[in-house]
Scaffold this active site. Structure first.
Site, short mmCIF file in Angstrom:
data_model
loop_
_atom_site.label_atom_id
_atom_site.label_comp_id
_atom_site.label_asym_id
_atom_site.label_seq_id
_atom_site.Cartn_x
_atom_site.Cartn_y
_atom_site.Cartn_z
N SER A 86 15.21 56.58 -6.37
CA SER A 86 15.79 57.50 -7.36
C SER A 86 14.71 58.01 -8.30
CB SER A 86 16.83 56.73 -8.17
OG SER A 86 17.25 57.48 -9.29
N TYR A 141 19.36 49.18 -13.49
CA TYR A 141 19.56 49.90 -12.22
C TYR A 141 18.23 50.50 -11.75
CZ TYR A 141 20.39 53.82 -9.14
OH TYR A 141 20.28 54.71 -8.10
N LYS A 197 15.62 49.65 -8.40
CA LYS A 197 15.07 50.61 -7.42
C LYS A 197 13.55 50.46 -7.33
CE LYS A 197 18.72 52.46 -5.97
NZ LYS A 197 19.13 52.34 -4.59
P1 NAD Z 1 27.89 55.21 -3.39
O1 NAD Z 1 28.30 54.15 -4.33
O2 NAD Z 1 28.85 56.28 -3.07
O3 NAD Z 1 27.39 54.55 -2.01
C1 NAD Z 1 26.80 53.28 -1.96
C2 NAD Z 1 27.58 52.47 -0.92
O4 NAD Z 1 27.02 51.16 -0.82
C3 NAD Z 1 29.05 52.32 -1.26
O5 NAD Z 1 29.83 52.77 -0.17
C4 NAD Z 1 29.23 50.82 -1.48
O6 NAD Z 1 30.50 50.38 -1.07
C5 NAD Z 1 28.09 50.25 -0.65
N1 NAD Z 1 27.59 48.93 -1.06
C6 NAD Z 1 27.13 48.56 -2.29
N2 NAD Z 1 26.75 47.28 -2.27
C7 NAD Z 1 26.96 46.83 -1.00
C8 NAD Z 1 26.76 45.59 -0.36
N3 NAD Z 1 26.28 44.50 -1.01
N4 NAD Z 1 27.07 45.48 0.95
C9 NAD Z 1 27.56 46.54 1.64
N5 NAD Z 1 27.78 47.73 1.07
C10 NAD Z 1 27.47 47.88 -0.23
O7 NAD Z 1 26.53 55.82 -3.93
P2 NAD Z 1 25.71 57.10 -3.44
O8 NAD Z 1 25.76 58.09 -4.55
O9 NAD Z 1 26.12 57.47 -2.09
O10 NAD Z 1 24.25 56.47 -3.44
C11 NAD Z 1 23.65 55.97 -2.26
C12 NAD Z 1 22.31 55.37 -2.64
O11 NAD Z 1 21.51 56.37 -3.25
C13 NAD Z 1 22.40 54.21 -3.64
O12 NAD Z 1 21.43 53.26 -3.30
C14 NAD Z 1 22.04 54.88 -4.96
O13 NAD Z 1 21.46 53.96 -5.86
C15 NAD Z 1 21.02 55.92 -4.51
N6 NAD Z 1 20.93 57.06 -5.42
C16 NAD Z 1 22.06 57.73 -5.78
C17 NAD Z 1 21.97 58.80 -6.68
C18 NAD Z 1 23.21 59.50 -7.15
O14 NAD Z 1 23.18 60.10 -8.24
N7 NAD Z 1 24.31 59.49 -6.40
C19 NAD Z 1 20.72 59.19 -7.16
C20 NAD Z 1 19.58 58.51 -6.73
C21 NAD Z 1 19.69 57.43 -5.86
C1 WQD Z 2 23.13 64.90 -16.21
C2 WQD Z 2 23.10 65.62 -17.56
C3 WQD Z 2 23.67 64.19 -19.40
C4 WQD Z 2 27.82 63.50 -18.16
C5 WQD Z 2 21.96 59.71 -13.38
C6 WQD Z 2 21.23 58.40 -13.28
C7 WQD Z 2 20.11 58.53 -12.27
C8 WQD Z 2 20.59 59.07 -10.94
C9 WQD Z 2 21.41 60.32 -11.10
C10 WQD Z 2 21.06 57.27 -9.45
C11 WQD Z 2 22.47 64.79 -18.67
C12 WQD Z 2 24.71 65.27 -19.22
C13 WQD Z 2 26.51 63.93 -18.23
C14 WQD Z 2 28.75 63.97 -19.13
C15 WQD Z 2 26.98 65.26 -20.13
N1 WQD Z 2 21.46 58.15 -10.27
N2 WQD Z 2 26.11 64.79 -19.20
N3 WQD Z 2 28.29 64.84 -20.08
O1 WQD Z 2 21.69 61.00 -16.28
O2 WQD Z 2 20.35 62.75 -15.01
O3 WQD Z 2 21.05 60.70 -13.85
O4 WQD Z 2 22.43 60.10 -12.09
O5 WQD Z 2 19.94 56.98 -9.16
O6 WQD Z 2 19.61 57.24 -12.14
O7 WQD Z 2 20.71 58.07 -14.55
O8 WQD Z 2 22.75 62.37 -14.42
O9 WQD Z 2 24.91 63.51 -14.13
O10 WQD Z 2 24.80 61.49 -15.64
O11 WQD Z 2 23.72 63.62 -16.37
O12 WQD Z 2 26.63 66.03 -21.02
O13 WQD Z 2 29.93 63.60 -19.13
O14 WQD Z 2 24.45 65.85 -17.97
O15 WQD Z 2 23.44 63.94 -20.76
O16 WQD Z 2 21.78 65.68 -19.51
P1 WQD Z 2 21.41 61.71 -15.02
P2 WQD Z 2 24.13 62.71 -15.09
#
Ligand code: NAD
Ligand code: WQD
Length: 351
Positions: free
Chosen positions: A139, A163, A167
């Site tokens: 991330s 979190y 990562k």
């Molecule tokens: P998500 O929660 O929709 O998907 C993650 C999946 O992992 C879920 O289906 C959950 O049930 C499963 N899971 C969690 N722990 C588990 C375990 N111990 N055993 C088996 N399954 C398990 O999230 P997502 O948005 O699809 O994210 C996928 C990956 O990408 C995650 O690792 C997340 O940290 C990373 N990521 C997400 C974002 C984002 O904003 N969505 C941004 C950057 C990185």
């Molecule tokens: C985006 C912008 C908020 C909600 C997060 C995690 C990051 C990654 C992606 C996993 C910011 C603003 C948000 C709301 C708002 N996830 N906001 N009202 O914070 O960039 O990243 O998700 O890896 O680790 O930190 O994403 O969508 O929460 O926020 O004003 O109800 O929207 O302040 O400027 P963020 P976000």
């Protein structure tokens, strides 16, 4: 600049058996679609702690292909080992993890336990079964508050919540593993802000509680599920005072995984890529784009800053473009149109 999606040209790799941990989740389910459409076999391991099996049924409906699904916890050594032993897996895409920043601050041990233990169990089982190709979901949060934008992969790291640290620790564990045995091939993908949905409205993001992230929150306001958006601060040093982020369409992101797998097959090693668009949009710009796409007004109120938020974050994605032949093709209008279609067609998510 020419946009290349190597996989779209008929695929440059052999058909693979690909294990997706966390494959029922938001990004995993969209990646399943891309992999199946490119002829790969998909095996999903997910404990459904933050997703529903319905997502995979919908993927099967979209693609007309089957998914082998194991509802298992990644931390269960013997079961993970069995799956790797029985399916001659070529590569693993490791999505499984807990992802809420706020929850990780309240429950750090649960986050480290799930995300790190899960990864260790997976790596041990992979090693035991001679499976050494992995794409890992990292991330942009590992960069913390970047000193300059756009952010390159060699920018300093420094996440400031459990979190994000989970990562970064996993990136370091995978790097140590690679250094100990260079026959591993690992792509660390640092996603920026994944948003949007598969066009057609069958799969999308389905938060189990109140959404933490901006786009699902806006979508739920637009569909009438939530009364109004709270905008966390309009006093940042950004053009309109609201936070600026790099919103990447989940289908572009999903395609990036295919390109990363192809790269590992043709040019092995350990490598880190930013997957973002290279453009930053403010919260107010996203609200306006969503209003346009949905035809709905999004009532909002400006409130105080959210603790831990940074002003501006967007990627320099040029390394991924150079090495993977990948770049994001979809803009925020498409993001909002697809997110709205998913929300409108599924106001209660997968229920
Ligand atoms: P998500 O929660 O929709 O998907 C993650 C999946 O992992 C879920 O289906 C959950 O049930 C499963 N899971 C969690 N722990 C588990 C375990 N111990 N055993 C088996 N399954 C398990 O999230 P997502 O948005 O699809 O994210 C996928 C990956 O990408 C995650 O690792 C997340 O940290 C990373 N990521 C997400 C974002 C984002 O904003 N969505 C941004 C950057 C990185
Ligand atoms: C985006 C912008 C908020 C909600 C997060 C995690 C990051 C990654 C992606 C996993 C910011 C603003 C948000 C709301 C708002 N996830 N906001 N009202 O914070 O960039 O990243 O998700 O890896 O680790 O930190 O994403 O969508 O929460 O926020 O004003 O109800 O929207 O302040 O400027 P963020 P976000």
């Amino acid at each position: 600049m020419e946009v290349q999606h190597k996989g779209h040209d008929g695929g440059q790799t052999e058909t693979m058996n690909i294990l997706l941990t966390g494959g029922a989740g938001y990004i995993g389910s969209h990646t399943c679609v891309i992999l199946l459409e490119h002829g790969h076999h998909v095996i999903v391991l997910d404990n459904l702690c933050n997703s529903k099996a319905a997502s995979l049924k919908r993927v099967q409906k979209i693609t007309g292909k089957n998914i082998l699904f194991y509802q298992k916890d990644l931390r269960n050594k013997s079961e993970v080992n069995e799956i790797l032993k029985n399916h001659s897996i070529d590569a693993v895409i490791h999505f499984a993890g807990l992802k809420s920043v706020a929850e990780s601050v309240d429950q750090p041990l649960r986050y480290y336990q799930n995300n790190i233990d899960g990864t260790l169990v997976l790596c041990e089982a992979m090693q035991a079964n001679g499976v050494k190709n992995m794409v890992f979901s990292s991330s942009a949060t590992v960069y913390g508050n970047p000193s300059t934008v756009p952010i390159k992969e060699n920018a300093p790291v420094g996440p400031f919540n459990p979190y994000g640290r989970s990562k970064l620790f996993i990136e370091e564990i995978l790097t140590d593993l690679y250094l100990s045995d260079k026959s591993w091939n690992i792509a660390l993908l640092r996603y920026f802000n994944p948003v949007g949905a598969h066009p057609g409205g069958l799969i999308g993001e389905d938060p189990s509680d109140l959404p933490n992230n901006l786009m699902p929150y806006i979508s739920q306001v637009a569909v009438g599920k939530l009364p109004q958006l709270q905008i966390y601060g309009d006093d940042y040093e950004t053009p309109d005072g609201t936070g600026v982020r790099d919103y990447i369409h989940v289908m572009d992101l999903a395609e990036g995984h295919l390109n990363a797998l192809e790269k590992l097959a043709s040019d092995p090693g350990l490598v880190t890529y930013n997957l973002g668009t290279g453009k930053g949009y403010s919260v107010l710009e996203m609200v306006t784009a969503f209003e346009k796409a949905s035809g709905k007004q999004i009532p909002y109120k400006i409130v105080g800053r959210r603790p831990g938020d940074i002003p501006t974050c967007y990627a320099d994605p040029s390394f991924a473009e150079k090495e993977l032949g990948w770049m994001a093709r979809r803009g925020i209008d498409e993001v909002c149109a697809d997110a709205w279609q998913w929300q409108y067609m599924n106001p209660k998510g997968y229920v």
